[in-house]
Write an enzyme that holds these catalytic residues in place. Sequence first.
Site, PDB file in Angstrom:
ATOM      1  N   ASP A   1       0.848  -1.195   0.000  1.00 49.48           N
ATOM      2  CA  ASP A   1       0.000   0.000   0.000  1.00 49.48           C
ATOM      3  C   ASP A   1       0.884   1.246   0.000  1.00 49.48           C
ATOM      4  O   ASP A   1       1.874   1.328   0.716  1.00 49.48           O
ATOM      5  CB  ASP A   1      -0.916  -0.005   1.239  1.00 49.48           C
ATOM      6  N   LYS A   2       0.482   2.220  -0.821  1.00 48.96           N
ATOM      7  CA  LYS A   2       1.240   3.468  -0.942  1.00 48.96           C
ATOM      8  C   LYS A   2       0.999   4.400   0.249  1.00 48.96           C
ATOM      9  O   LYS A   2       1.739   5.360   0.461  1.00 48.96           O
ATOM     10  CB  LYS A   2       0.792   4.149  -2.243  1.00 48.96           C
TER      11      LYS A   2
ATOM     12  N   THR B   1     -15.651  -1.635 -10.200  1.00 44.57           N
ATOM     13  CA  THR B   1     -16.898  -0.990  -9.791  1.00 44.57           C
ATOM     14  C   THR B   1     -17.984  -1.075 -10.860  1.00 44.57           C
ATOM     15  O   THR B   1     -17.671  -1.168 -12.066  1.00 44.57           O
ATOM     16  CB  THR B   1     -16.582   0.501  -9.479  1.00 44.57           C
ATOM     17  N   ASP B   2     -19.230  -0.975 -10.422  1.00 41.18           N
ATOM     18  CA  ASP B   2     -20.356  -0.901 -11.379  1.00 41.18           C
ATOM     19  C   ASP B   2     -20.350   0.449 -12.110  1.00 41.18           C
ATOM     20  O   ASP B   2     -21.042   0.616 -13.111  1.00 41.18           O
ATOM     21  CB  ASP B   2     -21.698  -1.118 -10.654  1.00 41.18           C
ATOM     22  N   GLU B   3     -19.571   1.414 -11.614  1.00 37.37           N
ATOM     23  CA  GLU B   3     -19.593   2.762 -12.210  1.00 37.37           C
ATOM     24  C   GLU B   3     -19.026   2.780 -13.629  1.00 37.37           C
ATOM     25  O   GLU B   3     -19.279   3.707 -14.386  1.00 37.37           O
ATOM     26  CB  GLU B   3     -18.864   3.761 -11.299  1.00 37.37           C
TER      27      GLU B   3
ATOM     28  N   TYR C   1     -12.920   9.147 -12.339  1.00 38.65           N
ATOM     29  CA  TYR C   1     -12.723   7.933 -11.540  1.00 38.65           C
ATOM     30  C   TYR C   1     -13.171   6.701 -12.324  1.00 38.65           C
ATOM     31  O   TYR C   1     -12.397   5.762 -12.526  1.00 38.65           O
ATOM     32  CB  TYR C   1     -13.493   8.024 -10.208  1.00 38.65           C
TER      33      TYR C   1
ATOM     34  N   LYS D   1     -10.989   3.510 -13.799  1.00 38.56           N
ATOM     35  CA  LYS D   1     -11.239   2.105 -13.450  1.00 38.56           C
ATOM     36  C   LYS D   1     -11.531   1.302 -14.719  1.00 38.56           C
ATOM     37  O   LYS D   1     -11.052   0.178 -14.877  1.00 38.56           O
ATOM     38  CB  LYS D   1     -12.424   1.990 -12.468  1.00 38.56           C
TER      39      LYS D   1
ATOM     40  N   HIS E   1     -23.107  13.873 -12.572  1.00 36.31           N
ATOM     41  CA  HIS E   1     -23.578  12.943 -11.527  1.00 36.31           C
ATOM     42  C   HIS E   1     -24.440  11.820 -12.112  1.00 36.31           C
ATOM     43  O   HIS E   1     -25.537  12.073 -12.609  1.00 36.31           O
ATOM     44  CB  HIS E   1     -24.389  13.766 -10.516  1.00 36.31           C
TER      45      HIS E   1
HETATM   46  P1  NAD Z   1      -9.971   3.295  -0.358  1.00 37.35           P
HETATM   47  O1  NAD Z   1      -9.925   4.615  -1.060  1.00 37.35           O
HETATM   48  O2  NAD Z   1     -10.553   3.232   1.007  1.00 37.35           O
HETATM   49  O3  NAD Z   1      -8.496   2.687  -0.263  1.00 37.35           O
HETATM   50  C1  NAD Z   1      -7.633   2.635  -1.358  1.00 37.35           C
HETATM   51  C2  NAD Z   1      -6.290   2.124  -0.846  1.00 37.35           C
HETATM   52  O4  NAD Z   1      -5.379   2.038  -1.961  1.00 37.35           O
HETATM   53  C3  NAD Z   1      -5.624   3.046   0.180  1.00 37.35           C
HETATM   54  O5  NAD Z   1      -5.115   2.281   1.245  1.00 37.35           O
HETATM   55  C4  NAD Z   1      -4.491   3.711  -0.596  1.00 37.35           C
HETATM   56  O6  NAD Z   1      -3.393   4.078   0.207  1.00 37.35           O
HETATM   57  C5  NAD Z   1      -4.139   2.613  -1.580  1.00 37.35           C
HETATM   58  N1  NAD Z   1      -3.500   3.125  -2.797  1.00 37.35           N
HETATM   59  C6  NAD Z   1      -3.885   4.173  -3.574  1.00 37.35           C
HETATM   60  N2  NAD Z   1      -3.035   4.341  -4.604  1.00 37.35           N
HETATM   61  C7  NAD Z   1      -2.088   3.357  -4.494  1.00 37.35           C
HETATM   62  C8  NAD Z   1      -0.968   2.991  -5.265  1.00 37.35           C
HETATM   63  N3  NAD Z   1      -0.613   3.672  -6.375  1.00 37.35           N
HETATM   64  N4  NAD Z   1      -0.230   1.927  -4.866  1.00 37.35           N
HETATM   65  C9  NAD Z   1      -0.549   1.233  -3.744  1.00 37.35           C
HETATM   66  N5  NAD Z   1      -1.608   1.549  -2.971  1.00 37.35           N
HETATM   67  C10 NAD Z   1      -2.379   2.595  -3.346  1.00 37.35           C
HETATM   68  O7  NAD Z   1     -10.705   2.265  -1.356  1.00 37.35           O
HETATM   69  P2  NAD Z   1     -11.991   1.335  -1.158  1.00 37.35           P
HETATM   70  O8  NAD Z   1     -13.201   2.177  -1.088  1.00 37.35           O
HETATM   71  O9  NAD Z   1     -11.718   0.322  -0.107  1.00 37.35           O
HETATM   72  O10 NAD Z   1     -12.008   0.621  -2.585  1.00 37.35           O
HETATM   73  C11 NAD Z   1     -11.160  -0.484  -2.852  1.00 37.35           C
HETATM   74  C12 NAD Z   1     -11.331  -0.917  -4.291  1.00 37.35           C
HETATM   75  O11 NAD Z   1     -12.701  -1.247  -4.539  1.00 37.35           O
HETATM   76  C13 NAD Z   1     -10.974   0.148  -5.327  1.00 37.35           C
HETATM   77  O12 NAD Z   1     -10.351  -0.473  -6.418  1.00 37.35           O
HETATM   78  C14 NAD Z   1     -12.310   0.715  -5.750  1.00 37.35           C
HETATM   79  O13 NAD Z   1     -12.274   1.210  -7.079  1.00 37.35           O
HETATM   80  C15 NAD Z   1     -13.194  -0.513  -5.656  1.00 37.35           C
HETATM   81  N6  NAD Z   1     -14.617  -0.246  -5.377  1.00 37.35           N
HETATM   82  C16 NAD Z   1     -14.967   0.587  -4.366  1.00 37.35           C
HETATM   83  C17 NAD Z   1     -16.314   0.791  -4.083  1.00 37.35           C
HETATM   84  C18 NAD Z   1     -16.748   1.688  -2.932  1.00 37.35           C
HETATM   85  O14 NAD Z   1     -17.950   1.876  -2.732  1.00 37.35           O
HETATM   86  N7  NAD Z   1     -15.839   2.224  -2.137  1.00 37.35           N
HETATM   87  C19 NAD Z   1     -17.291   0.153  -4.848  1.00 37.35           C
HETATM   88  C20 NAD Z   1     -16.891  -0.710  -5.880  1.00 37.35           C
HETATM   89  C21 NAD Z   1     -15.546  -0.896  -6.132  1.00 37.35           C
HETATM   90  P1  TYD Z   2     -20.101   8.493  -2.874  1.00 37.41           P
HETATM   91  O1  TYD Z   2     -20.101   7.940  -1.501  1.00 37.41           O
HETATM   92  O2  TYD Z   2     -19.120   9.547  -3.229  1.00 37.41           O
HETATM   93  O3  TYD Z   2     -19.989   7.234  -3.866  1.00 37.41           O
HETATM   94  P2  TYD Z   2     -20.156   7.167  -5.486  1.00 37.41           P
HETATM   95  O4  TYD Z   2     -20.178   8.531  -6.038  1.00 37.41           O
HETATM   96  O5  TYD Z   2     -18.933   6.414  -5.895  1.00 37.41           O
HETATM   97  O6  TYD Z   2     -21.431   6.413  -5.711  1.00 37.41           O
HETATM   98  O7  TYD Z   2     -21.553   9.061  -3.196  1.00 37.41           O
HETATM   99  C1  TYD Z   2     -22.708   8.243  -3.114  1.00 37.41           C
HETATM  100  C2  TYD Z   2     -23.892   9.090  -3.548  1.00 37.41           C
HETATM  101  O8  TYD Z   2     -24.087  10.129  -2.565  1.00 37.41           O
HETATM  102  C3  TYD Z   2     -23.689   9.787  -4.871  1.00 37.41           C
HETATM  103  O9  TYD Z   2     -24.918   9.804  -5.607  1.00 37.41           O
HETATM  104  C4  TYD Z   2     -23.304  11.203  -4.488  1.00 37.41           C
HETATM  105  C5  TYD Z   2     -24.026  11.425  -3.173  1.00 37.41           C
HETATM  106  N1  TYD Z   2     -23.338  12.338  -2.228  1.00 37.41           N
HETATM  107  C6  TYD Z   2     -24.020  13.425  -1.675  1.00 37.41           C
HETATM  108  O10 TYD Z   2     -25.222  13.652  -1.951  1.00 37.41           O
HETATM  109  N2  TYD Z   2     -23.333  14.233  -0.816  1.00 37.41           N
HETATM  110  C7  TYD Z   2     -22.034  14.019  -0.487  1.00 37.41           C
HETATM  111  O11 TYD Z   2     -21.436  14.826   0.297  1.00 37.41           O
HETATM  112  C8  TYD Z   2     -21.343  12.898  -1.056  1.00 37.41           C
HETATM  113  C9  TYD Z   2     -19.905  12.625  -0.720  1.00 37.41           C
HETATM  114  C10 TYD Z   2     -22.043  12.085  -1.922  1.00 37.41           C
END
Ligand code: NAD
Ligand code: TYD
Length: 332
Positions: A33-34, A123-125, A147, A151, A273
């Site tokens: 992890d970075k 991600t589904d995004e 983003y 991905k 959005h």
């Molecule tokens: P997060 O942002 O909480 O954590 C990301 C981690 O990656 C951090 O620990 C960061 O230090 C590390 N990192 C970033 N750049 C790096 C690099 N260049 N080298 C090594 N480490 C690095 O992420 P999360 O929300 O736990 O998401 C994890 C994964 O799941 C991601 O790939 C994200 O795209 C995917 N994902 C997230 C969600 C969500 O709702 N959060 C949904 C679907 C998929």
């Molecule tokens: P987020 O948690 O950033 O996840 P993602 O954009 O990857 O789905 O946001 C979830 C939803 O909530 C998204 O439709 C944006 C909305 N949102 C707000 O309305 N207010 C906020 O401050 C944030 C961070 C997100």
Amino acid sequence: MRILVTGGAGFMGSNFIRYILEKYEDYEVVNLDKLTYAGNPENLRDVEQNPRYGFMRGDIADAKCVGDVARGVDAIINYAAETHVDRSIMEARDFAVTDVIGTLTLLEAVEKYKIPRMVQISTDEVFGSIEKGEFTEESPFLPNSPYSASKAGGDMLCRAFIRTYGTPVIVTHSVNFYGPNQYPEKVIPLFVTNLLEGKKVPLYGKGLNQREWIYTEDHCRAVDLILHKGALGEVYNIGTGEGITNIELTRLILHELGKDERSIEYVKDRPGHDLRYSINSDRLRHLGWKPKTTFERGITKTIQWYKDNPAWWKRLKSKKFQEYYTRQYIER
Ligand code: NAD
Ligand code: TYD
């Protein structure tokens, strides 16, 4: 089994490492992890002394560093990414470097060191917004934010490596995660902690955007199954079917915390959005997975975790965090 987890100090990566070390008594995990702003070693304090756990600070886009830890592992699970849509709108470069070049570097390592399998957490995004119905694993990528575009770039490289070299990769597309240890910039921890601090919650637009949610443990179980039983070269959607609009989500959180709609601050919408995400995960269900935690149960457990761990999130909501948010609203 020896597993390299990248991005393991972040939200879902740290939950996954804990899950694997607890479930498999003979598995070893290396975490690369970075430690960006989102990487937090505190997320793994309880496993730091475990002899089956190792940590290395480094960048997945750095081939030498990846080679040092990847050589000899049985699997790579790539959680490392820049993940926050609003940050990607302000500054996209880090997203392209980590989410595209970082993924490429891992794929090259899988080939070079003959690693038996890699799971790309995505991600589904990448499919973009869908008004009605669900995306399947075959739906085209139509990303709308820097983003999701980054991905999608990483996922496209996975596909190309599978087709060109037969690289043993599996790609997952998951709905939004929630649960303990999520950085308080994402909507659920941001809203919960704001309310615990007596502040308002900034709801974008009219709050009509819809997201599907998965609890940490259910996602860990899905990735565990895919790691062990998933077909190499396959793509799996990970979804729960629990779609909810942001205003419904906000009302649920307000209710749980004994607040009312006066705590909502409607703010300017996020540019580009996506209105609605929804995916079909029949392929994963046929493999033998289904979610166990309903959204109602999961949100209660999640809110309780943030109530019980104020020190964890208060430090993250520091001056720097506030500056980032102020900048975001000024620039919009
Ligand atoms: P997060 O942002 O909480 O954590 C990301 C981690 O990656 C951090 O620990 C960061 O230090 C590390 N990192 C970033 N750049 C790096 C690099 N260049 N080298 C090594 N480490 C690095 O992420 P999360 O929300 O736990 O998401 C994890 C994964 O799941 C991601 O790939 C994200 O795209 C995917 N994902 C997230 C969600 C969500 O709702 N959060 C949904 C679907 C998929
Ligand atoms: P987020 O948690 O950033 O996840 P993602 O954009 O990857 O789905 O946001 C979830 C939803 O909530 C998204 O439709 C944006 C909305 N949102 C707000 O309305 N207010 C906020 O401050 C944030 C961070 C997100």
